[in-house]
Scaffold this motif. Structure first.
Motif, PDB file in Angstrom:
ATOM      1  N   LEU A  85       3.983   5.839  -5.559  1.00  0.00           N
ATOM      2  CA  LEU A  85       3.978   5.877  -7.343  1.00  0.00           C
ATOM      3  C   LEU A  85       2.741   6.819  -7.360  1.00  0.00           C
ATOM      4  O   LEU A  85       3.030   7.502  -8.675  1.00  0.00           O
ATOM      5  CB  LEU A  85       3.326   4.260  -7.816  1.00  0.00           C
ATOM      6  CG  LEU A  85       4.537   3.512  -7.900  1.00  0.00           C
ATOM      7  CD1 LEU A  85       4.086   2.155  -8.434  1.00  0.00           C
ATOM      8  CD2 LEU A  85       5.658   3.938  -9.142  1.00  0.00           C
ATOM      9  N   SER A  86       1.748   6.699  -6.671  1.00  0.00           N
ATOM     10  CA  SER A  86       0.490   7.450  -7.122  1.00  0.00           C
ATOM     11  C   SER A  86       1.155   9.304  -7.004  1.00  0.00           C
ATOM     12  O   SER A  86       0.792  10.124  -7.687  1.00  0.00           O
ATOM     13  CB  SER A  86      -0.716   7.448  -6.454  1.00  0.00           C
ATOM     14  OG  SER A  86      -1.443   8.530  -6.491  1.00  0.00           O
ATOM     15  N   ILE A  87       1.928   9.260  -5.913  1.00  0.00           N
ATOM     16  CA  ILE A  87       2.084  10.803  -5.632  1.00  0.00           C
ATOM     17  C   ILE A  87       2.994  11.076  -6.651  1.00  0.00           C
ATOM     18  O   ILE A  87       3.327  12.358  -7.323  1.00  0.00           O
ATOM     19  CB  ILE A  87       2.933  10.788  -4.166  1.00  0.00           C
ATOM     20  CG1 ILE A  87       1.742  10.828  -3.110  1.00  0.00           C
ATOM     21  CG2 ILE A  87       3.567  12.263  -4.142  1.00  0.00           C
ATOM     22  CD1 ILE A  87       2.244  10.476  -1.673  1.00  0.00           C
ATOM     23  N   GLY A  88       4.306  10.547  -7.144  1.00  0.00           N
ATOM     24  CA  GLY A  88       5.098  10.499  -8.065  1.00  0.00           C
ATOM     25  C   GLY A  88       4.450  10.922  -9.546  1.00  0.00           C
ATOM     26  O   GLY A  88       4.664  11.876 -10.152  1.00  0.00           O
ATOM     27  N   GLU A  89       3.248  10.064  -9.770  1.00  0.00           N
ATOM     28  CA  GLU A  89       2.721  10.399 -11.236  1.00  0.00           C
ATOM     29  C   GLU A  89       1.949  11.641 -11.105  1.00  0.00           C
ATOM     30  O   GLU A  89       1.801  12.425 -11.983  1.00  0.00           O
ATOM     31  CB  GLU A  89       1.664   9.258 -11.213  1.00  0.00           C
ATOM     32  CG  GLU A  89       2.273   7.780 -11.758  1.00  0.00           C
ATOM     33  CD  GLU A  89       2.933   7.832 -13.081  1.00  0.00           C
ATOM     34  OE1 GLU A  89       2.502   8.606 -13.927  1.00  0.00           O
ATOM     35  OE2 GLU A  89       4.087   7.451 -12.956  1.00  0.00           O
ATOM     36  N   THR A  90       1.469  12.039  -9.960  1.00  0.00           N
ATOM     37  CA  THR A  90       0.643  13.436  -9.886  1.00  0.00           C
ATOM     38  C   THR A  90       1.802  14.541 -10.033  1.00  0.00           C
ATOM     39  O   THR A  90       1.401  15.532 -10.566  1.00  0.00           O
ATOM     40  CB  THR A  90      -0.091  13.333  -8.168  1.00  0.00           C
ATOM     41  OG1 THR A  90      -0.898  12.247  -8.131  1.00  0.00           O
ATOM     42  CG2 THR A  90      -0.689  14.798  -8.064  1.00  0.00           C
ATOM     43  N   GLN A  91       2.884  14.226  -9.434  1.00  0.00           N
ATOM     44  CA  GLN A  91       3.843  15.542  -9.663  1.00  0.00           C
ATOM     45  C   GLN A  91       4.291  15.651 -10.953  1.00  0.00           C
ATOM     46  O   GLN A  91       4.558  16.824 -11.556  1.00  0.00           O
ATOM     47  CB  GLN A  91       5.097  15.113  -8.594  1.00  0.00           C
ATOM     48  CG  GLN A  91       4.762  15.541  -7.318  1.00  0.00           C
ATOM     49  CD  GLN A  91       5.870  14.898  -6.334  1.00  0.00           C
ATOM     50  OE1 GLN A  91       6.716  14.070  -6.720  1.00  0.00           O
ATOM     51  NE2 GLN A  91       5.823  15.490  -5.032  1.00  0.00           N
ATOM     52  N   GLY A 151       0.819  -1.329  -0.073  1.00  0.00           N
ATOM     53  CA  GLY A 151       0.106  -0.001   0.140  1.00  0.00           C
ATOM     54  C   GLY A 151       0.825   1.422   0.051  1.00  0.00           C
ATOM     55  O   GLY A 151       0.452   2.170  -0.816  1.00  0.00           O
ATOM     56  N   LEU A 152       1.921   1.348   0.625  1.00  0.00           N
ATOM     57  CA  LEU A 152       2.730   2.510   0.838  1.00  0.00           C
ATOM     58  C   LEU A 152       3.594   2.642  -0.394  1.00  0.00           C
ATOM     59  O   LEU A 152       3.831   3.734  -1.099  1.00  0.00           O
ATOM     60  CB  LEU A 152       3.887   2.046   1.842  1.00  0.00           C
ATOM     61  CG  LEU A 152       3.262   2.546   3.284  1.00  0.00           C
ATOM     62  CD1 LEU A 152       4.584   2.181   4.531  1.00  0.00           C
ATOM     63  CD2 LEU A 152       2.863   3.970   3.537  1.00  0.00           C
ATOM     64  N   GLY A 153       3.985   1.413  -1.195  1.00  0.00           N
ATOM     65  CA  GLY A 153       4.589   1.565  -2.350  1.00  0.00           C
ATOM     66  C   GLY A 153       3.650   2.121  -3.558  1.00  0.00           C
ATOM     67  O   GLY A 153       3.887   3.106  -4.191  1.00  0.00           O
ATOM     68  N   ILE A 154       2.451   1.607  -3.243  1.00  0.00           N
ATOM     69  CA  ILE A 154       1.358   2.162  -4.375  1.00  0.00           C
ATOM     70  C   ILE A 154       1.313   3.725  -4.200  1.00  0.00           C
ATOM     71  O   ILE A 154       0.983   4.522  -5.173  1.00  0.00           O
ATOM     72  CB  ILE A 154       0.201   1.185  -4.339  1.00  0.00           C
ATOM     73  CG1 ILE A 154       0.350  -0.070  -5.060  1.00  0.00           C
ATOM     74  CG2 ILE A 154      -0.885   1.944  -5.122  1.00  0.00           C
ATOM     75  CD1 ILE A 154      -0.871  -1.155  -4.919  1.00  0.00           C
ATOM     76  N   SER A 155       0.935   3.862  -2.904  1.00  0.00           N
ATOM     77  CA  SER A 155       0.851   5.524  -2.752  1.00  0.00           C
ATOM     78  C   SER A 155       1.969   6.554  -3.287  1.00  0.00           C
ATOM     79  O   SER A 155       1.753   7.532  -3.652  1.00  0.00           O
ATOM     80  CB  SER A 155       0.470   5.903  -1.267  1.00  0.00           C
ATOM     81  OG  SER A 155       1.589   5.369  -0.565  1.00  0.00           O
TER      82      SER A 155
END
Length: 65
Positions: free
Chosen positions: A20-26, A14-18
């Motif tokens: 990745l999501s933050i990186g994609e948003t940036q 879950g932490l890894g997915i979050s």
């Protein structure tokens, strides 16, 4: 004990997915801002060319920020 191990693995996933999501948003935000800056610069060049065509003595102007 097995339940704790499974919960730990799920937490790590879950932490890894979050992350990745933050990186994609940036990255998405940076692409948006880059496109915005490009089109704004293009607009300024077009306006300067138009003013130069209307007045060959046009030397530019300072735009307040």
């Amino acid at each position: 004990m097995t339940v704790l191990i499974i919960l730990g693995v799920v937490l790590l996933v879950g932490l890894g997915i979050s992350q990745l999501s933050i990186g994609e948003t940036q990255i998405s935000l940076q692409k948006f801002q880059s496109s915005r800056a490009y089109y704004l610069a293009n607009l300024c060049v077009e306006e300067a060319l138009m003013k130069l065509k209307e007045n060959p003595g046009y030397t530019g102007e300072i735009i307040p920020s």
